[in-house]
Design a protein around this motif. Structure first.
Motif, PDB file in Angstrom:
ATOM      1  N   LEU A  90       0.709  -1.189  -0.003  1.00  0.00           N
ATOM      2  CA  LEU A  90       0.069  -0.139  -0.140  1.00  0.00           C
ATOM      3  C   LEU A  90       0.865   1.185  -0.028  1.00  0.00           C
ATOM      4  CD1 LEU A  90      -2.533  -1.086   2.691  1.00  0.00           C
ATOM      5  CD2 LEU A  90      -2.776  -1.396   0.217  1.00  0.00           C
ATOM      6  N   ASP A  91       0.295   2.427  -0.586  1.00  0.00           N
ATOM      7  CA  ASP A  91       1.072   3.743  -0.690  1.00  0.00           C
ATOM      8  C   ASP A  91       0.700   4.296   0.535  1.00  0.00           C
ATOM      9  OD1 ASP A  91      -1.404   4.744  -1.119  1.00  0.00           O
ATOM     10  OD2 ASP A  91      -0.970   5.267  -3.143  1.00  0.00           O
ATOM     11  N   GLY A  92       0.972   5.547   0.910  1.00  0.00           N
ATOM     12  CA  GLY A  92       0.748   6.162   2.071  1.00  0.00           C
ATOM     13  C   GLY A  92      -0.919   6.701   2.441  1.00  0.00           C
ATOM     14  N   ASP A  93      -1.410   6.784   1.031  1.00  0.00           N
ATOM     15  CA  ASP A  93      -2.864   6.830   1.322  1.00  0.00           C
ATOM     16  C   ASP A  93      -3.801   5.581   1.357  1.00  0.00           C
ATOM     17  OD1 ASP A  93      -2.677   9.620   0.987  1.00  0.00           O
ATOM     18  OD2 ASP A  93      -2.377   9.628  -1.221  1.00  0.00           O
ATOM     19  N   GLY A  94      -3.292   4.493   1.577  1.00  0.00           N
ATOM     20  CA  GLY A  94      -3.844   3.114   1.665  1.00  0.00           C
ATOM     21  C   GLY A  94      -4.295   2.570   0.240  1.00  0.00           C
ATOM     22  N   ARG A  95      -3.825   3.058  -1.000  1.00  0.00           N
ATOM     23  CA  ARG A  95      -4.027   2.306  -2.012  1.00  0.00           C
ATOM     24  C   ARG A  95      -3.200   1.231  -2.320  1.00  0.00           C
ATOM     25  NH1 ARG A  95      -4.708   8.030  -3.592  1.00  0.00           N
ATOM     26  NH2 ARG A  95      -2.600   8.053  -3.926  1.00  0.00           N
ATOM     27  N   THR A 146      -0.415  -0.824  -4.374  1.00  0.00           N
ATOM     28  CA  THR A 146       0.374  -0.502  -5.314  1.00  0.00           C
ATOM     29  C   THR A 146       1.008  -1.787  -6.109  1.00  0.00           C
ATOM     30  OG1 THR A 146       2.162  -0.181  -3.953  1.00  0.00           O
ATOM     31  CG2 THR A 146       0.952   1.889  -4.555  1.00  0.00           C
TER      32      THR A 146
END
Length: 125
Positions: A5-10, A12
């Motif tokens: 996950l990226d920093g926004d919770g998406r 990747t």
């Protein structure tokens, strides 16, 4: 499956595995600049595990071994510039080569459930 996950919770990146991962660590197992994944997942009955090194670039297995029911520690043990894997497999202590997953140190037997830890030491400390 295992997600990065990226920093926004998406999500990747996604890895599909035969079963739910129980241990994982990020390291360098091949020659490219993309971080790779070491992951352990069950293959059958309780404590029957398989571990795999997966290429970070495309998720392909670099190697798999029928080992690993304890947490891994990653460090370059043999000086080849890649992270080797230290882990427990029941009462065995294993050190696996990053490139092929083969034992690079003799397998040792110790009673207990220790977690391998890497601590950098210098001559002055």
């Amino acid at each position: 499956r295992l997600l990065a996950l990226d920093g926004d919770g998406r999500a990747t990146k996604e890895w599909r595995l035969p079963d739910r991962p129980v241990q994982w660590a990020v390291g360098r197992f091949d020659d490219d600049a993309v971080p790779d994944l070491f992951v352990t997942y069950p293959t059958g009955a309780f404590l029957d595990m398989e571990s795999a090194a997966l290429a970070g670039s495309d998720g392909r297995p670099l190697w798999t071994r029928h080992v690993g029911n304890g947490p891994p520690a990653l460090v370059d043990l043999n000086g080849d510039g890649r992270d080797d894997v230290l882990l427990r497999d029941l009462f065995e202590r294993r050190a696996l080569d990053a490139r092929a997953g083969r034992d690079i140190l003799p397998v040792t037997l110790w009673a207990g459930y220790q977690t391998p830890t890497i601590v950098p030491l210098s001559g002055a400390d």
